[in-house]
Design an enzyme around this catalytic site. Structure first.
Site, PDB file in Angstrom:
ATOM      1  N   GLU A 250     -17.623 -11.078  -6.213  1.00  0.00           N
ATOM      2  CA  GLU A 250     -18.177  -9.831  -6.971  1.00  0.00           C
ATOM      3  C   GLU A 250     -19.418  -9.612  -5.777  1.00  0.00           C
ATOM      4  O   GLU A 250     -20.316 -10.450  -5.910  1.00  0.00           O
ATOM      5  CB  GLU A 250     -18.954  -9.872  -8.111  1.00  0.00           C
ATOM      6  CG  GLU A 250     -17.636 -10.172  -9.218  1.00  0.00           C
ATOM      7  CD  GLU A 250     -16.956  -8.683  -9.653  1.00  0.00           C
ATOM      8  OE1 GLU A 250     -17.389  -7.675  -9.084  1.00  0.00           O
ATOM      9  OE2 GLU A 250     -16.190  -8.676 -10.292  1.00  0.00           O
ATOM     10  N   CYS A 284     -26.243  -4.269  -7.504  1.00  0.00           N
ATOM     11  CA  CYS A 284     -25.125  -3.942  -6.478  1.00  0.00           C
ATOM     12  C   CYS A 284     -24.478  -2.737  -6.351  1.00  0.00           C
ATOM     13  O   CYS A 284     -24.120  -2.065  -5.273  1.00  0.00           O
ATOM     14  CB  CYS A 284     -23.988  -5.094  -6.669  1.00  0.00           C
ATOM     15  SG  CYS A 284     -23.614  -5.166  -8.601  1.00  0.00           S
ATOM     16  N   GLU A 378     -25.675  -2.630   3.205  1.00  0.00           N
ATOM     17  CA  GLU A 378     -26.403  -2.816   1.769  1.00  0.00           C
ATOM     18  C   GLU A 378     -27.905  -2.707   1.768  1.00  0.00           C
ATOM     19  O   GLU A 378     -28.144  -3.917   2.171  1.00  0.00           O
ATOM     20  CB  GLU A 378     -25.871  -3.828   1.102  1.00  0.00           C
ATOM     21  CG  GLU A 378     -26.108  -3.857  -0.503  1.00  0.00           C
ATOM     22  CD  GLU A 378     -25.978  -5.104  -1.239  1.00  0.00           C
ATOM     23  OE1 GLU A 378     -25.778  -6.313  -0.827  1.00  0.00           O
ATOM     24  OE2 GLU A 378     -25.651  -5.167  -2.440  1.00  0.00           O
TER      25      GLU A 378
HETATM   26  P1  NAP Z   1     -27.147 -14.598  -2.596  1.00  0.00           P
HETATM   27  O1  NAP Z   1     -28.092 -14.946  -1.811  1.00  0.00           O
HETATM   28  O2  NAP Z   1     -25.638 -14.629  -1.911  1.00  0.00           O
HETATM   29  O3  NAP Z   1     -26.854 -15.950  -3.712  1.00  0.00           O
HETATM   30  C1  NAP Z   1     -26.111 -16.044  -4.846  1.00  0.00           C
HETATM   31  C2  NAP Z   1     -25.749 -17.358  -5.153  1.00  0.00           C
HETATM   32  O4  NAP Z   1     -25.164 -17.996  -4.221  1.00  0.00           O
HETATM   33  C3  NAP Z   1     -26.991 -18.144  -5.621  1.00  0.00           C
HETATM   34  O5  NAP Z   1     -26.877 -18.821  -6.528  1.00  0.00           O
HETATM   35  C4  NAP Z   1     -27.286 -18.985  -4.217  1.00  0.00           C
HETATM   36  O6  NAP Z   1     -28.013 -19.968  -4.485  1.00  0.00           O
HETATM   37  C5  NAP Z   1     -25.780 -19.302  -3.816  1.00  0.00           C
HETATM   38  N1  NAP Z   1     -25.290 -19.702  -2.741  1.00  0.00           N
HETATM   39  C6  NAP Z   1     -26.225 -19.637  -1.586  1.00  0.00           C
HETATM   40  N2  NAP Z   1     -25.532 -20.196  -0.571  1.00  0.00           N
HETATM   41  C7  NAP Z   1     -24.584 -20.676  -0.833  1.00  0.00           C
HETATM   42  C8  NAP Z   1     -23.477 -21.394  -0.419  1.00  0.00           C
HETATM   43  N3  NAP Z   1     -23.505 -21.752   0.878  1.00  0.00           N
HETATM   44  N4  NAP Z   1     -22.448 -21.918  -1.081  1.00  0.00           N
HETATM   45  C9  NAP Z   1     -22.145 -21.355  -2.415  1.00  0.00           C
HETATM   46  N5  NAP Z   1     -23.398 -20.751  -3.048  1.00  0.00           N
HETATM   47  C10 NAP Z   1     -24.274 -20.466  -2.291  1.00  0.00           C
HETATM   48  O7  NAP Z   1     -26.939 -13.309  -3.481  1.00  0.00           O
HETATM   49  P2  NAP Z   1     -28.501 -12.796  -4.233  1.00  0.00           P
HETATM   50  O8  NAP Z   1     -29.603 -12.636  -3.287  1.00  0.00           O
HETATM   51  O9  NAP Z   1     -28.640 -13.818  -5.376  1.00  0.00           O
HETATM   52  O10 NAP Z   1     -27.971 -11.594  -4.891  1.00  0.00           O
HETATM   53  C11 NAP Z   1     -27.845 -10.369  -4.364  1.00  0.00           C
HETATM   54  C12 NAP Z   1     -26.440 -10.182  -3.635  1.00  0.00           C
HETATM   55  O11 NAP Z   1     -25.686 -10.154  -4.820  1.00  0.00           O
HETATM   56  C13 NAP Z   1     -26.217  -8.672  -3.402  1.00  0.00           C
HETATM   57  O12 NAP Z   1     -25.513  -8.535  -2.178  1.00  0.00           O
HETATM   58  C14 NAP Z   1     -25.752  -7.742  -4.531  1.00  0.00           C
HETATM   59  O13 NAP Z   1     -24.943  -6.684  -4.065  1.00  0.00           O
HETATM   60  C15 NAP Z   1     -24.591  -8.879  -4.895  1.00  0.00           C
HETATM   61  N6  NAP Z   1     -24.470  -8.583  -6.291  1.00  0.00           N
HETATM   62  C16 NAP Z   1     -23.074  -8.284  -6.668  1.00  0.00           C
HETATM   63  C17 NAP Z   1     -22.781  -7.712  -7.773  1.00  0.00           C
HETATM   64  C18 NAP Z   1     -21.357  -7.506  -8.183  1.00  0.00           C
HETATM   65  O14 NAP Z   1     -20.901  -7.541  -9.373  1.00  0.00           O
HETATM   66  N7  NAP Z   1     -20.496  -6.953  -7.298  1.00  0.00           N
HETATM   67  C19 NAP Z   1     -23.688  -7.887  -8.886  1.00  0.00           C
HETATM   68  C20 NAP Z   1     -25.036  -8.295  -8.450  1.00  0.00           C
HETATM   69  C21 NAP Z   1     -25.235  -8.724  -7.440  1.00  0.00           C
HETATM   70  P3  NAP Z   1     -29.407 -20.244  -4.095  1.00  0.00           P
HETATM   71  O15 NAP Z   1     -30.172 -19.183  -4.993  1.00  0.00           O
HETATM   72  O16 NAP Z   1     -29.946 -21.435  -4.361  1.00  0.00           O
HETATM   73  O17 NAP Z   1     -29.560 -19.824  -2.683  1.00  0.00           O
END
Ligand code: NAP
Length: 480
Positions: A250, A284, A378
């Site tokens: 997602e 998102c 985004e």
């Molecule tokens: P993110 O930086 O991608 O982090 C999401 C999760 O992934 C966190 O738990 C993060 O851990 C983990 N992560 C980081 N590096 C990783 C790796 N190499 N392998 C596996 N997991 C890893 O995203 P965010 O900043 O928290 O959230 C914002 C993004 O989420 C936006 O792009 C938004 O659009 C998207 N989003 C999408 C939806 C949907 O339903 N489509 C809903 C909400 C948000 P750490 O925190 O420890 O780095």
């Protein structure tokens, strides 16, 4: 408050572990300290989960899984205020929206509790094939086993439950890694599940940095599925590394909202203020591009700026606050550079654009071009662009001109046009006379293109978290 990973009900926060502090993004008050997990903790959690799956969850009857989910829902409802307060403190989300998130999370648990008892399968008409007479064939939906659930900071409770609740409803075990910026609500949630009677090894919490523990969660042989919500780069990396596992992604979007010349302007302006600026645009499906028919453009923009400037900006913990900080200074500074880049290429700021620490004021941009970052990428920040258009064909083309395709809003009183445009939009979901930012927790939700793979919404997530198993019987009397 120091918190750590929870594996088989035991918390790990020994002195020797590296720690990470969690700060309130509004005032930098320290909210908690997390004791970090390493790869060996992930392996331990997965081994434990695997054991618990085979000893308990795989055979736990549906009514018991349903009862645990219902009990968790009731406990969460009772503790709504403490969850809302912690979300406001760790994520900087205004209290009114944090409360809304808890309400939705309770519903997700109740949907999952109901669905746990309705995981149906079908009887196959075996005699439809030549030679298939005297055979009975049917399917069963079997749980997968160990599911890794990796979640983002922006809806730390509800988006986690969109993974945990269907996984448990289907009889799986979960290794849950929340975002390091918002781990406290996740920690409280795991405790609620245990209090509600979930076997401790069925939900294991990993408090670790994604870049350290991520690969272990995604690549371990005993993990059958990875379900991830987060950014596109991390999602792409997970997809690459997951091999044969099932994967749900997602990811992000730059959601368009289209106002045709017959749109109901009064309500839509108010809704789009929320749609673009709720939780500082860190949603998102936040309204990022608003395409307005040229005949309405000036009046829409005037009213939109007026209502945006009337938002109550401030401390997320104040009851009246509509608009608070971004998650951290880096995120706010990154968004500000995107505004500056756009301005240096001819865009105008209709309101906002000011940055102070984590507070980026609600920003409306005009005179934008399709290759600017604030349009093409985004923004995930309180920045929205208002763009005039002339024809249906043109606005559909611009809306689809994106690597993303999550959800869109279309406003018109002409139902034929609404349905035609909905068909033409390359999106996972289209709302008619509703903003792109609206989501209900029981409809299928997910993206096309680089917005993701698979669908959430409890019923649909359960389908993705089970394996369709076929069982056939040869009814030949001699064999029975
Ligand atoms: P993110 O930086 O991608 O982090 C999401 C999760 O992934 C966190 O738990 C993060 O851990 C983990 N992560 C980081 N590096 C990783 C790796 N190499 N392998 C596996 N997991 C890893 O995203 P965010 O900043 O928290 O959230 C914002 C993004 O989420 C936006 O792009 C938004 O659009 C998207 N989003 C999408 C939806 C949907 O339903 N489509 C809903 C909400 C948000 P750490 O925190 O420890 O780095």
């Amino acid at each position: 408050m120091k918190i750590g990973s929870i594996i088989n009900g035991q918390e790990f926060k020994e002195e020797h572990r590296e720690t990470l502090s969690v700060f309130n993004p509004y005032n930098q008050e320290k909210v908690a300290e997390i004791s970090l997990a390493g790869v060996e903790d992930v392996n331990k959690a997965i081994d434990q989960g695997f054991k618990t799956f085979h000893s308990t969850m795989k055979t736990m009857p549906a009514y018991k899984r349903s009862n645990i989910l219902l009990k968790t829902a009731n406990l969460l409802e009772d503790r709504k205020e403490s969850f809302a307060e912690i979300i406001a403190r760790e994520a900087g989300k205004p209290l009114k929206y944090s409360r809304g998130e808890v309400d939705r999370a309770v519903q997700v648990l109740r949907f999952a509790s109901e669905k746990a008892k309705h995981i149906y399968s079908e009887v196959i008409p075996m005699d439809a094939a030549v030679g298939g007479e005297n055979r009975l064939g049917f399917t069963k939906r079997a749980p997968l086993g160990v599911v890794s659930a990796i979640t983002p900071f922006n809806f730390p409770l509800n988006l986690s439950l969109h993974k945990l609740a269907p996984a448990i409803a289907a009889g799986n075990v979960v290794i849950f890694k929340p975002a390091e910026k918002t781990p406290v609500s996740a920690y409280m949630l795991v405790q609620l599940f245990h209090e509600a009677g979930l076997p401790t090894g069925a939900l294991n919490l990993i408090m670790g940095k994604g870049e350290v523990v991520g690969d272990a969660l995604v690549q371990h042989d005993k993990v059958q599925k990875v379900t991830f919500t987060g950014s596109l780069p991390v999602g792409k990396n997970i997809r690459k590394k997951a091999g044969f596992k099932k994967v749900t992604l997602e990811l992000g979007s730059n959601s368009p909202n289209i106002l045709f010349d017959d749109a109901d302007m009064e309500q839509v302006v108010e809704d789009l203020v929320k749609g673009a600026f709720a939780f500082s645009g860190q949603v998102c499906i936040s309204a990022q591009r608003i395409y307005v028919h040229h005949s309405l453009y000036d009046s829409f923009l005037k009213e939109y700026v007026k209502q945006t400037e009337a938002l109550t900006v401030g401390d997320p913990l104040n009851e009246n606050t509509d608009f608070g900080p971004m998650i951290n200074k880096e995120a706010a500074e990154r968004a500000k550079t995107w505004i500056d880049d756009a301005v240096s290429n001819g865009a105008r700021i209709a309101t906002g654009g000011e940055l102070k620490e984590t507070m980026l004021s609600p920003t409306i941009m005009t005179d934008v071009k399709s290759d600017m970052k604030i349009i093409a990428d985004e923004v995930f920040a309180p920045i929205v662009s208002v763009i005039p258009f002339e024809t249906e064909e043109e606005v559909v083309k611009h809306s689809n001109d994106s690597v993303y395709g999550l959800q869109a809003g279309v406003f018109t009183k002409d139902i034929n046009r609404a349905l035609r445009v909905a068909d033409k939009l390359e999106m996972g979901g289209v709302w008619i006379n509703e903003i792109s930012t609206y989501r209900q927790d029981n409809h299928p939700y997910g993206g096309v293109k680089q917005s993701g793979i698979g669908r959430e919404g409890v019923k649909y997530a359960i389908e993705d978290m089970t394996e369709l198993k076929f069982i056939g019987i040869n009814l030949n009397e001699k064999r029975l």
